[in-house]
Design a protein around this motif. Structure first.
Motif, short mmCIF file in Angstrom:
data_model
loop_
_atom_site.label_atom_id
_atom_site.label_comp_id
_atom_site.label_asym_id
_atom_site.label_seq_id
_atom_site.Cartn_x
_atom_site.Cartn_y
_atom_site.Cartn_z
N ARG A 61 0.83 -1.21 0.00
CA ARG A 61 0.00 0.00 0.00
C ARG A 61 0.85 1.25 0.00
NH1 ARG A 61 -5.18 -0.87 3.90
NH2 ARG A 61 -6.44 -1.94 2.33
N TRP A 161 2.33 10.84 -0.89
CA TRP A 161 1.56 9.67 -0.48
C TRP A 161 2.00 9.19 0.90
CZ3 TRP A 161 -2.63 7.13 -2.10
CH2 TRP A 161 -2.83 5.81 -1.69
N ARG A 165 -0.28 9.34 4.29
CA ARG A 165 -0.54 8.09 5.01
C ARG A 165 -0.03 8.15 6.45
NH1 ARG A 165 -1.68 3.24 3.14
NH2 ARG A 165 -0.06 2.30 4.39
N ASN A 169 -2.89 8.15 9.93
CA ASN A 169 -2.96 7.00 10.86
C ASN A 169 -2.80 7.40 12.28
OD1 ASN A 169 -3.40 5.25 8.80
ND2 ASN A 169 -1.25 4.71 8.55
#
Length: 169
Positions: A61, A161, A165, A169
């Motif tokens: 991912r 990205w 990310r 989180n």
């Protein structure tokens, strides 16, 4: 060496392999016995490929922009080889992210300068990516400065990205 691991005559076994003989099963008197060839230990290149494959699978991912960028190279090469004029059809798509930015700012104005900065940055990154796609299909993915544009877009996209990310989180 037991009778189960001993090789039979007439059976060719590669060097460095162990054979295991499975005895005949009941009811199959005329059939030949099964012989399973098992390599003793995997090679160093096999171990390295397995480690790299597991590492890539665990972090798949996080590497999504890299996979898309690497996939875009052969796609644009095929488009260029089959129909160079496909770049003309893809060129209007480069304005799409800028249109999205205008619509997003009109519907939901950014209250914070950080949000506006991210929107502008993502719109510019998407515009650069779609412009590269159109130019790559028209002139070839590695023509002139397109390979440098591909690399810079890849680095910027992968960095953005990973930052998004990490903060979500």
């Amino acid at each position: 060496m037991s009778s189960r691991t001993r090789t039979r005559r007439g059976v060719k076994v590669p060097a460095g392999a162990t054979t295991v003989r499975i005895p005949r099963q009941r009811g199959r008197r005329s059939a030949q016995p099964f012989i399973v060839v098992v390599p003793d230990r995997p090679s160093l290149s096999r171990e390295a490929a397995g480690f790299l494959g597991r590492l890539l699978w665990e972090h798949r991912r996080a590497l999504a922009p890299l996979a898309l960028a690497v996939l875009a190279l052969p796609v644009t090469a095929v488009l260029h080889a089959l129909a160079w004029w496909s770049g003309l059809l893809l060129a209007p798509l480069a304005a799409g992210p800028l249109v999205w930015l205008l619509i997003a700012q009109r519907r939901r104005p950014a209250a914070d300068r950080g949000v506006l900065g991210w929107r502008i940055g993502l719109a510019l990154l998407a515009t650069a990516a779609t412009a590269w796609l159109a130019l790559g299909a028209a002139f070839g993915p590695l023509a002139g400065p397109l390979e440098l544009l591909w690399l810079l877009t890849l680095i910027a996209g992968q960095s953005a990205w990973l930052i998004v990310r990490r903060t979500s989180n």
